[in-house]
Design a protein around this motif. Structure first.
Motif, PDB file in Angstrom:
ATOM      1  N   GLY A   1      -5.779   5.903  -1.531  1.00 33.10           N
ATOM      2  CA  GLY A   1      -6.218   5.735  -0.147  1.00 33.10           C
ATOM      3  C   GLY A   1      -5.266   6.367   0.849  1.00 33.10           C
ATOM      4  N   ASP A   2      -5.531   6.135   2.121  1.00 33.26           N
ATOM      5  CA  ASP A   2      -4.734   6.714   3.211  1.00 33.26           C
ATOM      6  C   ASP A   2      -3.502   5.888   3.572  1.00 33.26           C
ATOM      7  OD1 ASP A   2      -6.457   8.852   3.474  1.00 33.26           O
ATOM      8  OD2 ASP A   2      -7.724   7.812   4.919  1.00 33.26           O
ATOM      9  N   PHE A   3      -3.224   4.854   2.818  1.00 37.60           N
ATOM     10  CA  PHE A   3      -2.103   3.968   3.113  1.00 37.60           C
ATOM     11  C   PHE A   3      -0.969   4.193   2.119  1.00 37.60           C
ATOM     12  CE2 PHE A   3      -6.062   1.482   3.973  1.00 37.60           C
ATOM     13  CZ  PHE A   3      -6.030   1.607   5.352  1.00 37.60           C
ATOM     14  N   GLY A   4       0.242   3.790   2.520  1.00 33.08           N
ATOM     15  CA  GLY A   4       1.314   3.706   1.547  1.00 33.08           C
ATOM     16  C   GLY A   4       0.972   2.563   0.611  1.00 33.08           C
ATOM     17  N   GLU A   5       1.464   2.619  -0.616  1.00 38.90           N
ATOM     18  CA  GLU A   5       1.064   1.592  -1.586  1.00 38.90           C
ATOM     19  C   GLU A   5       2.160   1.347  -2.601  1.00 38.90           C
ATOM     20  OE1 GLU A   5      -3.171   0.898  -3.311  1.00 38.90           O
ATOM     21  OE2 GLU A   5      -2.235   2.539  -4.424  1.00 38.90           O
ATOM     22  N   ASN A   6       2.541   0.082  -2.747  1.00 36.38           N
ATOM     23  CA  ASN A   6       3.461  -0.349  -3.795  1.00 36.38           C
ATOM     24  C   ASN A   6       2.687  -1.237  -4.755  1.00 36.38           C
ATOM     25  OD1 ASN A   6       5.608   0.997  -2.651  1.00 36.38           O
ATOM     26  ND2 ASN A   6       6.628  -0.831  -1.866  1.00 36.38           N
ATOM     27  N   LEU A   7       2.840  -0.978  -6.044  1.00 38.59           N
ATOM     28  CA  LEU A   7       2.153  -1.759  -7.071  1.00 38.59           C
ATOM     29  C   LEU A   7       3.176  -2.432  -7.973  1.00 38.59           C
ATOM     30  CD1 LEU A   7      -0.569   0.835  -8.156  1.00 38.59           C
ATOM     31  CD2 LEU A   7      -0.775  -0.991  -6.452  1.00 38.59           C
ATOM     32  N   PHE A   8       2.792  -3.601  -8.482  1.00 37.73           N
ATOM     33  CA  PHE A   8       3.666  -4.374  -9.374  1.00 37.73           C
ATOM     34  C   PHE A   8       2.807  -4.964 -10.483  1.00 37.73           C
ATOM     35  CE2 PHE A   8       5.305  -8.516 -10.668  1.00 37.73           C
ATOM     36  CZ  PHE A   8       6.649  -8.250 -10.936  1.00 37.73           C
ATOM     37  N   TRP A   9       3.333  -4.946 -11.692  1.00 38.71           N
ATOM     38  CA  TRP A   9       2.700  -5.602 -12.825  1.00 38.71           C
ATOM     39  C   TRP A   9       3.728  -6.507 -13.482  1.00 38.71           C
ATOM     40  CZ3 TRP A   9       4.576  -5.276 -17.808  1.00 38.71           C
ATOM     41  CH2 TRP A   9       3.815  -5.919 -18.784  1.00 38.71           C
ATOM     42  N   GLY A  10       3.295  -7.700 -13.851  1.00 36.82           N
ATOM     43  CA  GLY A  10       4.165  -8.623 -14.573  1.00 36.82           C
ATOM     44  C   GLY A  10       3.409  -9.269 -15.716  1.00 36.82           C
TER      45      GLY A  10
ATOM     46  N   ASP B   1      -2.175 -11.348 -17.228  1.00 40.27           N
ATOM     47  CA  ASP B   1      -1.024 -10.771 -16.535  1.00 40.27           C
ATOM     48  C   ASP B   1      -1.245 -10.768 -15.020  1.00 40.27           C
ATOM     49  OD1 ASP B   1       0.141 -10.383 -18.993  1.00 40.27           O
ATOM     50  OD2 ASP B   1      -0.214  -8.218 -19.054  1.00 40.27           O
ATOM     51  N   THR B   2      -0.201 -10.410 -14.285  1.00 44.59           N
ATOM     52  CA  THR B   2      -0.235 -10.418 -12.817  1.00 44.59           C
ATOM     53  C   THR B   2      -0.205  -8.996 -12.281  1.00 44.59           C
ATOM     54  OG1 THR B   2       0.947 -12.530 -12.783  1.00 44.59           O
ATOM     55  CG2 THR B   2       1.000 -11.222 -10.753  1.00 44.59           C
ATOM     56  N   PHE B   3      -1.038  -8.733 -11.293  1.00 54.25           N
ATOM     57  CA  PHE B   3      -1.076  -7.444 -10.614  1.00 54.25           C
ATOM     58  C   PHE B   3      -0.936  -7.707  -9.120  1.00 54.25           C
ATOM     59  CE2 PHE B   3      -3.034  -3.848  -8.511  1.00 54.25           C
ATOM     60  CZ  PHE B   3      -2.631  -2.757  -9.262  1.00 54.25           C
ATOM     61  N   ILE B   4       0.022  -7.015  -8.477  1.00 59.29           N
ATOM     62  CA  ILE B   4       0.266  -7.182  -7.044  1.00 59.29           C
ATOM     63  C   ILE B   4       0.231  -5.808  -6.386  1.00 59.29           C
ATOM     64  CG2 ILE B   4       1.981  -7.852  -5.309  1.00 59.29           C
ATOM     65  CD1 ILE B   4       2.875 -10.068  -7.264  1.00 59.29           C
ATOM     66  N   SER B   5      -0.424  -5.759  -5.236  1.00 60.46           N
ATOM     67  CA  SER B   5      -0.509  -4.524  -4.463  1.00 60.46           C
ATOM     68  C   SER B   5      -0.142  -4.813  -3.014  1.00 60.46           C
ATOM     69  CB  SER B   5      -1.939  -3.969  -4.528  1.00 60.46           C
ATOM     70  OG  SER B   5      -2.079  -2.855  -3.675  1.00 60.46           O
ATOM     71  N   CYS B   6       0.709  -3.968  -2.432  1.00 56.60           N
ATOM     72  CA  CYS B   6       0.986  -4.013  -0.999  1.00 56.60           C
ATOM     73  C   CYS B   6       0.638  -2.650  -0.422  1.00 56.60           C
ATOM     74  CB  CYS B   6       2.455  -4.317  -0.705  1.00 56.60           C
ATOM     75  SG  CYS B   6       2.885  -6.051  -0.898  1.00 56.60           S
ATOM     76  N   ASN B   7      -0.048  -2.666   0.707  1.00 55.97           N
ATOM     77  CA  ASN B   7      -0.417  -1.429   1.385  1.00 55.97           C
ATOM     78  C   ASN B   7       0.233  -1.387   2.759  1.00 55.97           C
ATOM     79  OD1 ASN B   7      -2.905  -1.984  -0.584  1.00 55.97           O
ATOM     80  ND2 ASN B   7      -2.568   0.198  -0.301  1.00 55.97           N
ATOM     81  N   TYR B   8       0.633  -0.179   3.174  1.00 54.44           N
ATOM     82  CA  TYR B   8       1.444   0.025   4.374  1.00 54.44           C
ATOM     83  C   TYR B   8       0.779   1.046   5.292  1.00 54.44           C
ATOM     84  CZ  TYR B   8       4.933  -2.042   1.263  1.00 54.44           C
ATOM     85  OH  TYR B   8       5.600  -2.873   0.392  1.00 54.44           O
ATOM     86  N   ASP B   9       0.862   0.760   6.608  1.00 54.47           N
ATOM     87  CA  ASP B   9       0.294   1.674   7.594  1.00 54.47           C
ATOM     88  C   ASP B   9       1.199   1.733   8.809  1.00 54.47           C
ATOM     89  OD1 ASP B   9      -1.830   3.394   8.488  1.00 54.47           O
ATOM     90  OD2 ASP B   9      -2.443   1.791   9.844  1.00 54.47           O
ATOM     91  N   PRO B  10       1.501   2.950   9.272  1.00 47.28           N
ATOM     92  CA  PRO B  10       1.265   4.228   8.620  1.00 47.28           C
ATOM     93  C   PRO B  10       2.085   4.341   7.338  1.00 47.28           C
ATOM     94  CG  PRO B  10       2.078   4.531  10.891  1.00 47.28           C
ATOM     95  CD  PRO B  10       2.124   3.077  10.587  1.00 47.28           C
ATOM     96  N   HIS B  11       1.609   5.186   6.447  1.00 46.79           N
ATOM     97  CA  HIS B  11       2.294   5.347   5.157  1.00 46.79           C
ATOM     98  C   HIS B  11       3.652   6.012   5.364  1.00 46.79           C
ATOM     99  CE1 HIS B  11       1.867   9.709   4.725  1.00 46.79           C
ATOM    100  NE2 HIS B  11       0.668   9.564   5.289  1.00 46.79           N
TER     101      HIS B  11
END
Length: 183
Positions: free
Chosen positions: A96-105, A164-174
């Motif tokens: 997408g058009d956003f910054g994105e950090n993903l995490f899996w645990g 399992d765990t999935f986490i997403s953070c999105n940032y604007d502006p990227h």
């Protein structure tokens, strides 16, 4: 003419009554957890928001950066994407058009704070003077968190079908714009 009106009225009444009955019966039965409700898609508890937002803003304040604000729009987007990943829990970016950090645990006991701490820990691999990550190390999650021009964040956490765990953070502006420093 009156008969046609009455027949039309009766037909409409029966359709609406059937829909109400169906809606009522669906609402009294539990829906499997793998299908999120509309409420789940649009709301995040204040506790969860703070678990994501506070560590971001503590990190940013140490660098003299303004705090991020929570964005419901970005949280909905993060939740939408996290739900796309429930089947495989794979760390695939949304594009997408956003910054994105993903995490899996592995497992279900991971918290929002665990994900944010993992990304923030990459700080040790960022070299401000060369504006790059130390060789063979990851630091772009950290730089996204502290990108000066980023003002909003929204995040989501889901339990994948395998537990399992999935986490997403999105940032604007990227952030992470090539050739620019984060702060």
């Amino acid at each position: 003419m009156k008969i046609l009106f009455l027949v039309g009225f009766l037909r409409t009444f029966l359709i609406l009554t059937s829909l109400f009955s169906l809606t009522f019966s669906l609402s009294t039965h539990s829906i499997p957890s793998r299908f999120p409700s509309r409420r789940q898609l649009t709301t995040t508890s204040y506790t969860t928001i703070n678990q994501f937002l506070t560590p971001h803003n503590i990190l940013r304040s140490k660098l003299g950066l303004p705090p991020l604000r929570w964005s419901k729009k970005l949280a909905r987007y993060a939740y939408w994407w996290a739900n796309q990943r429930r089947g495989d829990c794979s760390l695939v970016h949304s594009g997408g058009d956003f910054g994105e950090n993903l995490f899996w645990g592995s497992g279900k006991d991971w918290t929002p704070g665990d994900a944010v701490a993992d990304w923030a820990d990459e700080r040790r691999y960022y070299d401000y003077y060369t504006n790059s990550c130390v060789q063979n190390q990851e630091c772009l999650h950290y730089t996204q968190m502290v990108w000066r021009r980023t003002t909003r964040v929204g995040c989501a956490k889901v339990k994948c079908w395998n537990g399992d765990t999935f986490i997403s953070c999105n940032y604007d502006p990227h952030g992470n714009v090539i050739g620019q420093r984060p702060f």
